[in-house]
Design a protein around this motif. Structure first.
Motif, short mmCIF file in Angstrom:
data_model
loop_
_atom_site.label_atom_id
_atom_site.label_comp_id
_atom_site.label_asym_id
_atom_site.label_seq_id
_atom_site.Cartn_x
_atom_site.Cartn_y
_atom_site.Cartn_z
N TYR A 51 0.75 -1.18 0.21
CA TYR A 51 -0.14 0.08 -0.04
C TYR A 51 1.16 0.93 0.41
O TYR A 51 2.38 1.59 0.52
CB TYR A 51 -0.74 0.07 1.35
CG TYR A 51 -1.69 -0.94 1.11
CD1 TYR A 51 -2.61 -1.30 0.46
CD2 TYR A 51 -1.49 -1.98 2.45
CE1 TYR A 51 -4.34 -1.77 0.86
CE2 TYR A 51 -2.41 -2.84 2.48
CZ TYR A 51 -4.13 -3.13 1.33
OH TYR A 51 -4.75 -4.25 1.06
N ARG A 86 -13.17 -3.84 -11.15
CA ARG A 86 -11.91 -3.54 -11.21
C ARG A 86 -12.09 -1.97 -12.30
O ARG A 86 -13.24 -1.73 -13.02
CB ARG A 86 -11.30 -4.55 -12.78
CG ARG A 86 -10.72 -6.16 -11.65
CD ARG A 86 -10.11 -6.56 -12.63
NE ARG A 86 -9.21 -7.45 -12.34
CZ ARG A 86 -8.13 -8.59 -12.34
NH1 ARG A 86 -8.83 -8.70 -13.88
NH2 ARG A 86 -9.04 -9.12 -11.62
N TYR A 132 -2.90 0.66 -15.29
CA TYR A 132 -2.90 0.82 -14.17
C TYR A 132 -4.38 0.33 -13.50
O TYR A 132 -5.99 0.21 -13.93
CB TYR A 132 -2.90 2.34 -12.90
CG TYR A 132 -1.36 3.03 -13.33
CD1 TYR A 132 -0.34 2.62 -12.51
CD2 TYR A 132 -1.72 3.84 -14.25
CE1 TYR A 132 0.63 3.04 -13.58
CE2 TYR A 132 -0.93 4.28 -15.08
CZ TYR A 132 0.54 4.63 -14.39
OH TYR A 132 1.57 4.91 -14.85
N TYR A 146 -7.12 -1.06 -10.74
CA TYR A 146 -7.36 -1.22 -9.34
C TYR A 146 -8.36 -2.16 -9.33
O TYR A 146 -9.50 -2.22 -9.68
CB TYR A 146 -7.55 0.31 -8.90
CG TYR A 146 -6.68 1.14 -9.05
CD1 TYR A 146 -5.81 1.52 -8.22
CD2 TYR A 146 -6.55 1.53 -10.65
CE1 TYR A 146 -4.88 2.06 -8.42
CE2 TYR A 146 -5.62 2.24 -10.68
CZ TYR A 146 -4.63 2.90 -9.81
OH TYR A 146 -3.35 3.96 -9.78
N GLU A 147 -8.44 -3.06 -8.07
CA GLU A 147 -9.12 -4.02 -7.94
C GLU A 147 -10.50 -3.72 -6.86
O GLU A 147 -9.68 -3.75 -6.01
CB GLU A 147 -8.43 -5.41 -8.07
CG GLU A 147 -9.92 -6.74 -8.02
CD GLU A 147 -9.29 -7.70 -7.75
OE1 GLU A 147 -10.15 -8.62 -8.09
OE2 GLU A 147 -7.82 -8.18 -8.24
#
Length: 89
Positions: free
Chosen positions: A2, A50, A70, A72-73
């Motif tokens: 993170y 996503r 990129y 993101y999930e």
């Protein structure tokens, strides 16, 4: 891993908008090497849980015909450290 949850340490400033039925994000950015300022425009595609964020690559303001994607999930739980900060909309 993170990113640091503190938006003053690691955060982006920008705007999300819709143009010609496409979702876009404009982020304000500063080149770390020479301090030049620019706005980076990303194209966003939402598919199930996503987000696909596409960035066109530029080199000295010339289009390179390349793109970064990129992904993101959506997760079930927000990390605790992120709950210490409120979004500044």
């Amino acid at each position: 891993t993170y990113m640091d949850p503190n938006p003053d340490i690691h955060g982006n400033r920008g705007i999300i908008y819709k143009q010609n039925n496409k979702i876009k994000i404009d982020f304000y950015d500063i080149f770390s090497s020479d301090g030049r300022k620019r706005i980076i425009t990303y194209l966003v595609k939402v598919e199930n849980d996503r987000l696909y964020v596409l960035e066109y690559l530029f080199m000295d303001y010339v289009f390179m015909n390349q793109m970064l994607c990129y992904v993101y999930e959506k997760k079930d739980k927000v990390p605790e450290g992120y709950k210490n900060y409120e979004a500044d909309w």
